[in-house]
Design a protein around this motif. Structure first.
Motif, PDB file in Angstrom:
ATOM      1  N   TYR A 196       0.858  -1.176   0.000  1.00  0.00           N
ATOM      2  CA  TYR A 196       0.000   0.000   0.000  1.00  0.00           C
ATOM      3  C   TYR A 196       0.895   1.228   0.000  1.00  0.00           C
ATOM      4  N   ASP A 197       0.325   2.407  -0.249  1.00  0.00           N
ATOM      5  CA  ASP A 197       1.123   3.624  -0.349  1.00  0.00           C
ATOM      6  C   ASP A 197       0.333   4.816   0.194  1.00  0.00           C
ATOM      7  N   GLN A 198       0.874   6.001  -0.041  1.00  0.00           N
ATOM      8  CA  GLN A 198       0.230   7.237   0.406  1.00  0.00           C
ATOM      9  C   GLN A 198      -1.189   7.353  -0.133  1.00  0.00           C
ATOM     10  N   CYS A 199      -1.372   6.950  -1.389  1.00  0.00           N
ATOM     11  CA  CYS A 199      -2.686   7.035  -2.037  1.00  0.00           C
ATOM     12  C   CYS A 199      -3.712   6.157  -1.323  1.00  0.00           C
ATOM     13  N   LEU A 221      -5.781  10.043  10.297  1.00  0.00           N
ATOM     14  CA  LEU A 221      -4.866  11.184  10.138  1.00  0.00           C
ATOM     15  C   LEU A 221      -3.859  11.213  11.283  1.00  0.00           C
ATOM     16  N   ASN A 222      -4.353  11.036  12.498  1.00  0.00           N
ATOM     17  CA  ASN A 222      -3.475  11.046  13.672  1.00  0.00           C
ATOM     18  C   ASN A 222      -2.504   9.867  13.650  1.00  0.00           C
ATOM     19  N   PRO A 232       0.551  12.452   6.268  1.00  0.00           N
ATOM     20  CA  PRO A 232      -0.580  12.984   5.501  1.00  0.00           C
ATOM     21  C   PRO A 232      -0.135  14.132   4.608  1.00  0.00           C
ATOM     22  N   ASP A 233      -0.634  14.150   3.385  1.00  0.00           N
ATOM     23  CA  ASP A 233      -0.303  15.220   2.450  1.00  0.00           C
ATOM     24  C   ASP A 233      -1.469  16.200   2.347  1.00  0.00           C
ATOM     25  N   GLU A 259      -3.546  22.762  12.163  1.00  0.00           N
ATOM     26  CA  GLU A 259      -2.594  21.656  12.351  1.00  0.00           C
ATOM     27  C   GLU A 259      -1.764  21.457  11.087  1.00  0.00           C
ATOM     28  N   MET A 260      -2.423  21.540   9.936  1.00  0.00           N
ATOM     29  CA  MET A 260      -1.738  21.383   8.654  1.00  0.00           C
ATOM     30  C   MET A 260      -0.664  22.465   8.487  1.00  0.00           C
TER      31      MET A 260
END
Length: 713
Positions: A196-199, A221-222, A232-233, A259-260
């Motif tokens: 699996y990956d970021q996507c 996300l956490n 997270p992007d 937070e971002m």
């Protein structure tokens, strides 16, 4: 050669044990000559074709054409038909380029059929890329279970699944609203080390947000921030922020946004547009405007969606001048308006009655090369219809034609519907004729709108003529068409024609629904043909069509008017047994019939049922009960109901007073009758002659009438 069925699939969450059989997939037939002339020219010469094959440039030719986007479906199928006949076969990469190109065109079923043809040759060995494309197409066809069966084939062939396959399956589950199974698959990927990956994270976060499960999305996300493998992007943050904004939880969206920023992730125009939408949803226009102005602080230029979001909010609240200023700012920033921008403004100015501004934006829209669509026409025509400006409507059509804006079936139908909604059947018919003359073919919606309008105007002959024209043009009437005609014929008293239309409908294979039967039952009840109405209800039930509240309303009301209170109460009980709650109209109808011809006990049963269903009595209910008690000589009970009316918020009227006075007088209770008469006169109500006759000879009443200065008969 057919591939052997896989009967032991991988152990993934949910039931993915469906057998994947290539024989179930459809075949395609492609004509060798069905390609563009430019592509055919490459293959015209035999020597050229041989040169392409020998030099091994064929794969590069396909790759180049798919990469530069010059390949259409027709050419792709031509090339596929060509390569499938070559011996030896080109490498699997050539097939993959073609499958990928057709998949990008969203012709997913065609890709599956092409794959089936490929698997008919043992020399063609699919790669992991081939299988990824196939799984992606199956998932887009909402056949994710078959996608998992293909995954089993991938493993059996010794191929290594990659993140693209897993992401496609994850997407497929979410597209079928199977978010719980998607979450199970996601956790299995994490726990068992599957690729699996970021996507993958972005996909599951999107699915959770779309299903309204924002807490789980924030949890992931956490986790991403904590475990460090995939951070997270901007896409992940954008999805969650948009989810909170859609639920009008703007404070939580701002917390995620902060937070971002704290994690040095630069926002994009999508995130800021979501926040603008969020502020608009809670009517914080100033905050939304401030955010739009401050976009440049992050080096971001607002796009057309950003402006449209803010503009829609302003127009919705009637702030047309602010919206006009925003449009000018949009032009100053070099952002080109789109059809949504213009439609929003045109609709708002039409709604506010500022026709000059609306036409100005319409002209601007056309001059900018943006063609008005069905929504543009609807906004303009709607204001014309409301103001009764029929001539202007046709002038508007002429203007559009002069400007080169060609009407299609949707725009014409929209205009015809607007005329019909305003009862302008002549204008609607004229527009239909123009539509046909312009070579635009009306559809079932066009004709049905006109037929419905004509039926409402009780012009059933013209409606039937329109039906015949519809059939002549090979347009099959649907259930809505027939329901409009049957309802119109019944309302016009043409029972024979309505029955004939019902038979025609059945013969043409259009199944009647609850609306059809209710129209027929309602007509029969109005004609006091209650036995026929009950027979129609029985036919309805035989066809597994469940009656609704309108059906029972018509039948029960008809039975009550015919004096069949026992049958009415039976159907009232049936209605309740079917969990259809009767309204106050039905209860009053039954109560009225029972009070006149039944017994007080039966009336009390109806009142008890009414109370159980939480239906509160109204003036008619109280008047019915007063009348019933008076008829049966139960004057004390009649007076109790009368007294309760004011407590319930209903003021007794002349009829209520009259019933009590006459009731008391006929039972030789003159003192009570006089007391009610005095109260009535003090409230400014006048005794009629019939009531005065019941009290004739009362000096007490005569004196009161003189004091009140009322006429004495």
């Amino acid at each position: 050669m057919k591939m052997k069925r896989i009967i032991t699939p991988l152990a993934f969450p949910g039931n993915y044990s469906l057998f994947f059989s290539l024989s179930q997939l459809p075949s395609i037939t492609v004509s060798f000559s069905s390609c563009s002339s430019s592509l055919a020219a490459v293959f015209d010469d035999k020597t050229t074709r041989m040169g392409i094959i020998k030099s091994k440039h064929f794969e590069n030719l396909i790759k180049a054409k798919t990469k530069n986007g010059s390949l259409n479906l027709q050419d792709a199928l031509f090339l596929f038909d060509y390569v499938i006949q070559l011996r030896p076969f080109p490498s699997i990469r050539a097939f993959n380029h073609l499958l990928g190109a057709v998949s990008k065109m969203k012709h997913y079923s065609t890709v599956v059929s092409m794959f089936k043809q490929m698997m008919g040759f043992k020399e063609i060995q699919p790669s992991i890329c081939t299988m990824t494309i196939l799984i992606n197409c199956l998932c887009n066809l909402r056949q994710v279970d078959l996608g998992f069966s293909v995954l089993a084939i991938v493993v059996k062939l010794g191929l290594q699944p990659d993140p693209y396959i897993m992401n496609a399956l994850l997407h497929g589950l979410q597209n079928e609203d199977r978010i719980i199974e998607a979450m199970e698959l996601f956790r299995k990927l994490e726990e068992n080390g599957y690729p699996y990956d970021q996507c993958t994270y972005n996909i599951i976060v999107f699915g959770l947000c779309r299903s309204g499960n924002l807490p789980s999305a924030v949890k992931i996300l956490n986790e991403m921030n904590a475990n460090g493998r995939f951070k997270p992007d901007v896409v992940c943050y954008s999805t969650i922020i948009d989810g909170f904004c859609k639920e009008r939880r703007v404070d939580e969206a701002l917390a995620i946004f902060q937070e971002m920023l704290d994690r040095s992730i630069k926002p994009d125009v999508v995130i800021l547009t979501s926040l603008i939408s969020g502020f608009c949803s809670i009517d914080q226009w100033n905050e939304a405007k401030r955010l739009l102005d401050n976009m440049t602080n992050w080096g971001i230029s607002p796009d057309v969606c950003s402006f449209n979001t803010l503009m829609a909010h302003l127009c919705k609240h009637g702030e047309t001048q602010e919206a006009d200023s925003l449009f000018k700012l949009m032009s100053q920033r070099g952002v080109k308006p789109d059809v949504v921008t213009y439609n929003t403004l045109i609709h708002a100015f039409c709604k506010s009655g500022d026709w000059g501004q609306a036409t100005g934006y319409l002209q601007n829209m056309i001059d900018s090369g943006i063609s008005p669509d069905v929504w543009t026409f609807s906004s303009v025509i709607d204001i014309f219809c409301k103001e009764g400006k029929t001539r202007e409507e046709f002038e508007f059509l002429e203007l559009m034609t002069f400007k080169g804006v060609k009407q299609d079936v949707f725009s014409y139908t929209s205009l015809i519907q607007e005329f019909c909604h305003s009862g302008l059947w002549k204008e609607a018919t004229t527009l239909l004729n123009r539509m046909i003359c312009d070579g635009v073919h009306p559809n079932v919606v066009t004709f049905t709108s006109l037929i419905n309008c004509l039926c409402k105007e009780k012009r059933t002959e013209e409606a039937i003529t329109m039906l015949e024209l519809m059939v002549e043009r090979d347009i099959k009437p649907n259930i809505v068409t027939y329901n409009s005609l049957i309802h119109g014929l019944c309302n016009s008293g043409h029972w024979a024609e309505a029955r004939s239309m019902f038979s025609r409908m059945m013969n043409e294979g259009v199944n009647p629904n609850v609306v059809t039967f209710t129209s027929l039952i309602n007509y029969l009840c109005k004609e006091k043909r209650t036995e026929d109405a009950i027979t129609m209800l029985e036919l309805m039930i035989q066809r597994d069509i469940k009656p609704n509240i309108v059906t029972y309303n018509s039948l029960i009301h008809g039975l009550c008017n015919a004096g069949q209170w026992a049958e009415a109460t039976r159907f009232l009980s049936t209605m309740v047994d079917e969990d259809i709650v009767p309204d106050i109209v039905i209860f009053n109808s039954v109560l009225g019939a029972v009070s006149k011809q039944g017994t007080v006990t039966k009336a009390h049963e109806v009142l008890k049922l009414m109370n159980q269903k939480g239906i509160k009595p109204n003036e008619i209910t109280n008047r019915t009960m007063i009348n019933m008690y008076c008829l049966h000589g139960e004057m004390d009970k009649a007076k109790d109901v009368f007294d309760s009316m004011e407590i319930q918020g209903f003021a007794p009227d002349l009829a209520d007073y009259k019933m009590l006075i006459i009731g008391y007088a006929e039972r030789n209770r003159k003192n009570e009758a006089l007391r009610i008469a005095e109260e009535m006169l003090q409230k400014g109500l006048t005794l009629d002659e019939a009531t005065q006759n019941k009290l004739r000879g009362s000096t007490r009443l005569l004196k009161l009438q003189q004091e009140e200065g009322m006429e004495i008969n």
